[in-house]
Write a protein that holds these residues in place. Structure first.
Motif: not given
Length: 216
Positions: A179-181, A183-184, A194
């Motif tokens: 899930i953190g990927g 934004k990148n 988000f």
């Protein structure tokens, strides 16, 4: 909801309870794979925390669709992300919603070949992606691992998600990334993905269906 597409993309207000019987042609037209036709919330074990989230989403579907609210389903392979999205599309079709399912790795083709990439009624798949009342964008991130991947694919997907966001259309995304990927990998639409008013973030975990004889 009918077995044929409404070519003008008329969008009815979803009923609060199931009203339509879903037939095979409706599922085929929506692009839902046959493996996912039988999926059901009732088949998810009670110890899977996302089950109660799905129940809440189904119960509030008619409200969420008016707001264009969807969800991002993330988690390990085989834990039911595509099934969860298919459950939502089936629930929407049963309430009169117009639904479409497409894997992310095919989006570039739908854009580049939109004059020839059509459904059985002759509707451009790119139009279905942009205008369907509810859409599942399956395996987001997988397109970057495909042999034909090029940098433009990201811009096409970002354009699609932004267009649906601007039109306040409900989008369900199954994520092939942590899930953190997000934004990148998709920086220009990170604020969209988000936005809690438009996307629930749902951790689909607790049961590996691919290592089980059961099906969701």
């Amino acid at each position: 909801m009918s077995s044929r597409w409404d070519l003008d993309f008329y969008k009815r207000r979803l009923s609060t309870t199931p009203t339509f019987n879903i037939d095979k042609l409706m599922l085929q037209n929506a692009g839902i794979g046959k493996s996912y036709w039988p999926v059901s919330v009732n088949k998810i074990p009670n110890n899977c925390r996302y089950k109660s989230t799905l129940v809440d989403m189904v119960n509030n579907l008619h409200h969420d669709v008016r707001m264009g609210k969807g969800a991002i389903f993330y988690g390990n392979h085989g834990h039911g992300k595509t099934s969860a999205a298919s459950i939502m599309l089936k629930a929407a079709m049963a309430r009169g919603g117009q639904c479409f399912h497409r894997i992310a790795s095919s989006i570039e083709h739908a854009y580049e070949k939109r004059w020839v990439d059509t459904n059985i009624d002759g509707v451009q798949v790119w139009s279905l992606l942009k205008k369907s009342q509810l859409l599942t964008l399956d395996d987001l991130g997988q397109e970057q691992a495909s042999a034909g991947y090029k940098a433009g694919d990201i811009r096409i997907i970002e354009e699609l998600i932004r267009a649906r966001y601007d039109a306040r259309l409900t989008t369900y995304i199954t994520l092939n990334l942590p899930i953190g990927g997000l934004k990148n990998q998709y920086p220009t639409i990170a604020s969209i993905l988000f936005d809690p008013k438009r996307f629930r973030i749902v951790d689909v975990s607790g049961h590996n269906w691919r290592h089980s004889e059961e099906e969701v």
